[in-house]
Motif scaffolding. Structure first.
Motif, PDB file in Angstrom:
ATOM      1  N   GLY A  43      12.627  34.564   1.785  1.00 60.11           N
ATOM      2  CA  GLY A  43      11.588  33.958   2.610  1.00 60.11           C
ATOM      3  C   GLY A  43      10.249  34.627   2.457  1.00 60.11           C
ATOM      4  N   PRO A  44       9.565  34.353   1.367  1.00 63.03           N
ATOM      5  CA  PRO A  44       8.257  34.982   1.144  1.00 63.03           C
ATOM      6  C   PRO A  44       7.205  34.404   2.090  1.00 63.03           C
ATOM      7  N   PHE A  45       6.070  35.077   2.138  1.00 65.75           N
ATOM      8  CA  PHE A  45       4.902  34.559   2.845  1.00 65.75           C
ATOM      9  C   PHE A  45       4.013  33.933   1.777  1.00 65.75           C
ATOM     10  N   GLY A  46       4.139  32.638   1.583  1.00 63.91           N
ATOM     11  CA  GLY A  46       3.418  31.951   0.519  1.00 63.91           C
ATOM     12  C   GLY A  46       4.268  31.849  -0.733  1.00 63.91           C
ATOM     13  N   LYS A  47       3.643  31.911  -1.896  1.00 65.00           N
ATOM     14  CA  LYS A  47       4.312  31.536  -3.131  1.00 65.00           C
ATOM     15  C   LYS A  47       4.706  32.730  -3.999  1.00 65.00           C
ATOM     16  N   ILE A  48       5.786  32.521  -4.756  1.00 67.95           N
ATOM     17  CA  ILE A  48       6.261  33.461  -5.775  1.00 67.95           C
ATOM     18  C   ILE A  48       5.866  32.899  -7.139  1.00 67.95           C
ATOM     19  N   VAL A  49       5.253  33.730  -7.959  1.00 67.31           N
ATOM     20  CA  VAL A  49       4.736  33.262  -9.243  1.00 67.31           C
ATOM     21  C   VAL A  49       5.283  34.129 -10.374  1.00 67.31           C
ATOM     22  N   ILE A  50       5.495  33.481 -11.529  1.00 71.19           N
ATOM     23  CA  ILE A  50       5.869  34.193 -12.763  1.00 71.19           C
ATOM     24  C   ILE A  50       4.670  34.149 -13.705  1.00 71.19           C
ATOM     25  N   ALA A  51       4.162  35.308 -14.102  1.00 64.55           N
ATOM     26  CA  ALA A  51       3.116  35.342 -15.130  1.00 64.55           C
ATOM     27  C   ALA A  51       3.786  35.130 -16.478  1.00 64.55           C
TER      28      ALA A  51
END
Lengths: 340, 340, 340, 340
Positions: C330-338
Motif C-alpha cells: 500500500g504505497p502512498f502514490g505510485k511505484i515506478v520502474i526506471a
C-alpha cells in the motif's frame, strides 16, 4: 459499366459547362483502404455551390465533385480489418471525424472537398471512414444518407436531444429538411414545416408534419408559428437560410429555444438583436454534418424505425447536368445519380 | 438609519437628475414574504441603462432602481417556513425562476425591473426568492453577488461546464468579468483577460489570469488570443460587448467553441459570418443571470473556495449619484452602496 | 541499456517467482506503428492481480505484464502521420478506444492484458494509441498517467463533471486516489480522504484534502462523512473497495449523489439496499480507465494546472520483484520502474 | 356523491381488514391551496405495501392511503395564482419537488406517504404541487399518470434520454411497464417486454413491443435478450424486481448500458459482480417518480402523441378492497377507482 476502366465526371474549371466525363484507371487500395464500385451518388446543394465556384474559390482542377455515395467493396488493403469484399458501404464525408469533437483543423479530409468526390465508377475510402449501408434501403435511397440524413440526425440527437412532445420547425422540403421531418415524426416531436408551395406542404403532412406554414401566403411565418404554439414559440428550429430569416427564426423561438444553423441558402451573414437572445436564453449552434459513430447509430435507427428516404428523382450517369439543373429548382427530397 | 421610516432613492423620470431620496412606511410582509433591512446594495451596468431610460422605455414612475441587495430579515409572513428573523439574505433577482428552465414569460417578476428595486432601507422578498448570504463575506462583498456573480457562475457551471485545463477569454474587468476570472482560476481553467488598461491587466494577473491582452495596443485581440493558444483558439468566450466585437470573438474561438452572450455594452445587434460558424460548430448562448438553485450552489462554492468579491469602492447612502457616475467610468470590480 | 537487444520481464506462469528477465530482438514497426524505447514504467494494483493469476486465469505464457509506460519514439512505420522519431509518448491502454463510447467488445486490444505489456526495453504502439507526454513531467512522473491518472480524470470530467464547491470522498491514498485528490483541489471540489494511517492523512491534507477520516479510529466513516457535510452526505464517492464498503458508501452519499466504481480491492461483489438507492436517486457507474481524447485533454490540464504526480518510490529495472512487493504494502502514490 | 360531506377510505391499522369508509368535513383551502373534488384514483403497488405495513412501518393512524388522483378544483385559497375553480388537475406526488434536483431530505411532503392520500371525496393540493390534466384523457385514464406514467417518463427522458433506434428492456406489464412501452414506441426505441404470460406478451406486441420474452419458458431471459440484439446486449433496462433479477439484467446489458432501478417486487437488496460492471462501464440509477416540470412536459407529450393509458379495470368507490385484491394478482396496466 465495365470494371476495366473508371468513368468519372470531372471539373476542369467552374461552371456546369466545365464538368465532363473522363476515363482512367481503377484505383488500388492502400493498406488500410477500401476500393468501392459506386452504385448510386446523391447531390447536395453545396455540390452546386462548388461546381459554380461559390464555396471553394481556390479549388485545384481537375476535381471530381459530390460527397455522397453507396457502393460495393471490390478490393481491400492488406491491413484492413473492419470490412471485406462484397459488403455494401457508405462513405463518411468528414473522413477523419470518428467520434466526439471533430479534429481541431476541420475539412482537411472531407470527401468532395479537400478529398476527391464520388462521381466515379470506383472510389477509395479509408476503412475508418466507411459504414455499412442499411440493408433495407435501395441503392438510390442509401446514397442520400451521408450528408443530408446525417446532418439532420446529428442536429436532433447529438448536438441536442429534444424532449418528446416538443416542437421543431423545419424550413423547406429539401433533403435535410425531409429527413428532419421523418426523424421528428419517429421521435415523438411535433414538426412544423414551412414552404412556399401548398403541394409540397400537403406531401409534408403525409410524411408526418404536425402543422405546415406557407410562407408565401403567410410572410410573417414566425408569428404563425407562435400562434400554433399558444404564443409560446417553438422549441427547436433548423435554420436553412441565414440572413434576415434568422431574425424571424429568433422571433419564432420559445424561451430556452435552440436554433441549429444548417444552411445558408439565402445569405452568408447572420444578424439578430441581442436583448431577446439573452432574455430568452437562446442557444444557436453551427452544424457540420456529423461523425462516423453517429452515422452508425443513425443507420441502426433507420432500420429499426423503417424510415425510407424521399428521393425526388433518379438520373442516369450521363444525365449529371440535368440532375444539377433539377437541384437548382428546389426538389422535394433528394436527387440521385444511378452509377451502374 | 431609524427603523421607523423607510428611506429610498426613487426615479420620477429618466436621468440621474430625476433620482432623489424619499421616505415612506416600512412594508409589512404578506403570508409568504420576508421584510429585509438592507445593509448594502450593488450597482450593475443595466441599472445605469434603466436610470437613463435606455433599457425599459415604458417604465412606470415613481420607481426605485437596482436589483442587488443583502440585508437582515426583520419580519416574516405567518406562512413562511424557509427563513426566520435575524438571518442575512440575498434576493433572487429573477424571483420566479427557482430551477431548471425559466418561466416561459420572462421578467414578469424581476427585482429592479418589473418589481421594485433595492435602493430602500427595507425591501420585500418572497420566501422562495431569497437565499442565505455566504457567512464569510462582508455586507459590501455579499451585495455584489445577485447579478454579477450569478451571471458568471451560471455561464460557467450550468449553461456549460468546461473541462479543466481549457481556456476561457473574459472581456474587460467589470463586475461579471472579475467573478468569471476568479471562478476560472478556482475551477482549473486558463483565463485570458482583455482590457484597454495595462494597470487593470496587472491586477487581473494577480487575481489569477493566465494571460492578458491589451486591446488598445493589440487591436487584433482575436489573433493575439489565437497565438496564445497555439493557433487553435480559445474554448469559451464571455461576450460582454456585442456588435462587431462578436465577430472578433467568433474568430478567436476554437473548433467546438462556445460564446456566452452576457452583455451589450457596445451594440444591440450581433452579426457574424455563417460559414466559419457552421464549420467550427460554434455554440452561442444567451445568458440571463440564473436560477435560485444555482445561486445556492454558488454561495456554497464561494465559501468552500474562499472567493472574495472585488469591490472597487463603497459609497454612502447619500452618494448614489456619485456611485452611478463611477459606474460609467468603468470600475475594476463592483460599486457598492452602504445602506446603513 | 544497449539498443542492440531488448530486455524484458516475462511471466512463464503465475506468481512472482515465475517472473524473470529475458532478451530478444528489438521489434520493427508495422505501417501505422511506433517503436518506443521505454524510459519508465509504473505499476498498478491490477498488475499484481495478473501476476498472481487472480484477474486473467486463462493468460497465455510467456507474457510481459504491466500497462503504463513512457518512452521515446525510435522508429515509425511508413504510413505514420501523427508522430515522429524523437517524441516522448505514452501508450493509450485501451488501444482501440479513441473517443465517445468504447468498442462494444471491450479489452480486445488492451496493453498488458490482451496485448503485451510494458516491462520491455522497447514496446510497440499503434499511432492511434499513443499521446504526447506532458513536457513538464519527469519520466518517472509521466509513467504514472496511463491508468491511475486517466481513471481519476475520466471519472471526474467525463463520466460526470461535478459542480465546483461540491464534495468528493476519495478512498485511500493509492495511485488513483491521489490523482483524484489533486484534481479535486485543482477543480474547486472539497475532497474528503479516508485512510487507516494518520501519517498518510496528514500528507493528503498537504496535497489539498479539505477533510480526512481515519477509518481505523472511525470505523463508521460513512457517518463521519455525513457529519462533515452538515448531515447532507457527500456528492460523489470514488469506490475503490467494493463489497460491504459500497454499503457504507451508499449511506455516505447525498441525495442525487454518484458513486464511481473504480476498484475491487476488497471483494468481487457489490450489494446494497434498494429503497435508499431509489429514494435518494443514486447513480452508480462502472469506470474502466478512459479514451484517448480524454487522455489528451488531461495532459493539457496537467500542464496548465502544474500537477505533479506523487511517486512513492522509483525502482531500477532489476528490482521489479521488490517493486511488486512494495505495491502489496500500500504505497502512498505510485511505484515506478526506471527502464534505462 | 353529495358535496356536503367528504367520504374517505381510512386505515386504522395495517391490513386490508383495517381499511374502512369514514365521513368528515370537506376541507377549506389555505392561502396557496386548492380543494379538489376527486373524480378518479389509481392504485400503485406501493399502496398495497403501505396498507400491508411493509413500506412505512411507523405510519400514524388514521391514514388515507394512495397517491394518484384526478379531480376538479372546487375552491382556491385567496393567494392562489396558478389555477382557478373548475379546472381539472392532477396532484404532484412529491409535492415539494418542482424541478432540478429533489429537496435534500426526500419524502417529507409526499402524497399518500408523509402527506394524506387520495381516497377521499375531496383532497387538498398546494398550488405548486398540481398540474393540469391532459384534456384528451378520461378521468380514469388521467388518474393513472402521477406515479406510473411519470416514473417511466422520468427514467426515459430526464434521468437519461436514449438515442432513437436503441433498445430498451421492460420487465413485466404493470402500470409503469406499459407506460414505458408506449413511450418507447412513440420515441423510436425498440422495446423488448418480458412476462410470464404469452397472452400478456401478445397484448404488449399490440402496444408496440419490438420483441417479447416469456421468462417462464425462457428462464435465461438475459441470454434471450442478448440473442435478440446480435449478442451486443440491450442499451437500457427498467429494473422492476431487484435481487438476483438485477444480476440477469446486468448480464443482458450492452457496454455503456444503463439500468434504471424502479421497483423492488422481488427483493430489498441488489447484488452483482463488480468486474463486468466496471468493464462494461454500466450505469445504474435509482428512480423516484419525478418533478413537476417533468410532469407538465409529459402531459404535453401525451396530448401530442395521442397516448392512451392502459386501464385494466375501473372499480367503484365501494369496491376498494376488490381493487387491492386485483392489484395483487398482477393486472395488465392500471387499476382505477371511480370516485363519483
Amino acid at each position: 459499366m465495365s470494371t476495366d476502366s473508371n468513368r468519372s465526371w470531372q471539373m476542369t474549371g467552374f461552371g456546369l459547362s466545365r464538368l465532363s466525363q473522363v476515363k482512367d484507371e481503377i484505383p488500388e487500395p492502400g493498406p488500410h483502404e477500401l476500393v468501392v464500385r459506386t452504385k448510386a451518388v446523391s447531390l447536395n446543394y453545396k455540390d452546386k455551390l462548388i461546381v459554380d465556384g461559390m464555396l471553394i474559390p481556390d479549388l485545384s482542377f481537375p476535381f471530381v465533385p459530390t460527397s455522397d455515395a453507396v457502393g460495393e467493396i471490390v478490393a481491400v488493403g492488406r491491413a484492413v480489418s473492419r470490412f471485406e469484399v462484397g459488403q455494401r458501404v457508405l462513405g463518411q464525408v468528414i473522413a477523419d471525424w470518428a467520434d466526439g469533437d471533430a479534429p481541431p483543423v476541420l475539412h482537411k479530409h472531407t470527401l468532395g472537398s479537400s478529398l476527391p468526390g464520388m462521381l466515379s465508377g470506383h472510389v477509395v475510402f479509408g476503412e475508418d471512414a466507411a459504414v455499412l449501408s442499411p440493408p433495407s434501403l435501395s441503392d438510390a435511397e442509401a446514397a442520400t444518407l451521408p450528408i443530408a440524413a446525417l446532418t439532420a440526425w446529428f442536429a436532433m440527437t447529438e448536438a441536442t436531444r429534444p424532449v418528446p412532445g416538443q416542437t421543431i420547425l423545419i424550413q423547406g422540403t429539401g433533403g435535410v429538411s425531409l429527413f428532419a421531418l421523418q426523424f421528428a415524426a419517429a421521435f415523438g416531436l411535433r414538426a412544423i414545416v414551412t414552404s412556399s408551395s401548398d403541394e409540397k406542404l400537403a406531401r409534408a403532412r403525409e410524411l408526418g408534419a404536425w402543422q405546415v406554414i406557407n410562407y408565401r401566403t403567410q410572410p410573417a411565418w414566425d408569428e404563425a408559428a407562435r400562434d400554433l404554439t399558444d404564443g409560446l414559440g417553438v422549441n427547436h428550429i433548423l435554420e436553412m437560410v441565414g440572413g434576415d430569416n434568422s431574425r424571424c427564426s429568433l422571433n419564432a423561438l420559445a424561451a430556452d429555444g435552440r436554433m441549429s444553423i444548417i444552411g445558408l441558402l439565402g445569405a452568408t451573414e447572420i444578424s439578430f438583436p441581442v436583448v431577446p437572445f439573452m432574455r430568452n436564453r437562446i442557444t444557436m449552434q453551427g452544424i457540420s454534418i456529423g461523425h462516423r459513430r453517429s452515422f452508425e447509430r443513425m443507420n441502426q435507427a433507420i432500420e429499426a424505425l423503417g424510415i425510407k428516404p424521399v428521393v425526388d428523382k433518379v438520373y442516369g450517369f450521363d444525365e449529371v447536368p440535368q440532375a444539377f439543373a433539377h437541384l437548382e429548382k428546389g426538389p422535394f427530397g433528394k436527387i440521385v445519380i444511378a452509377m451502374t
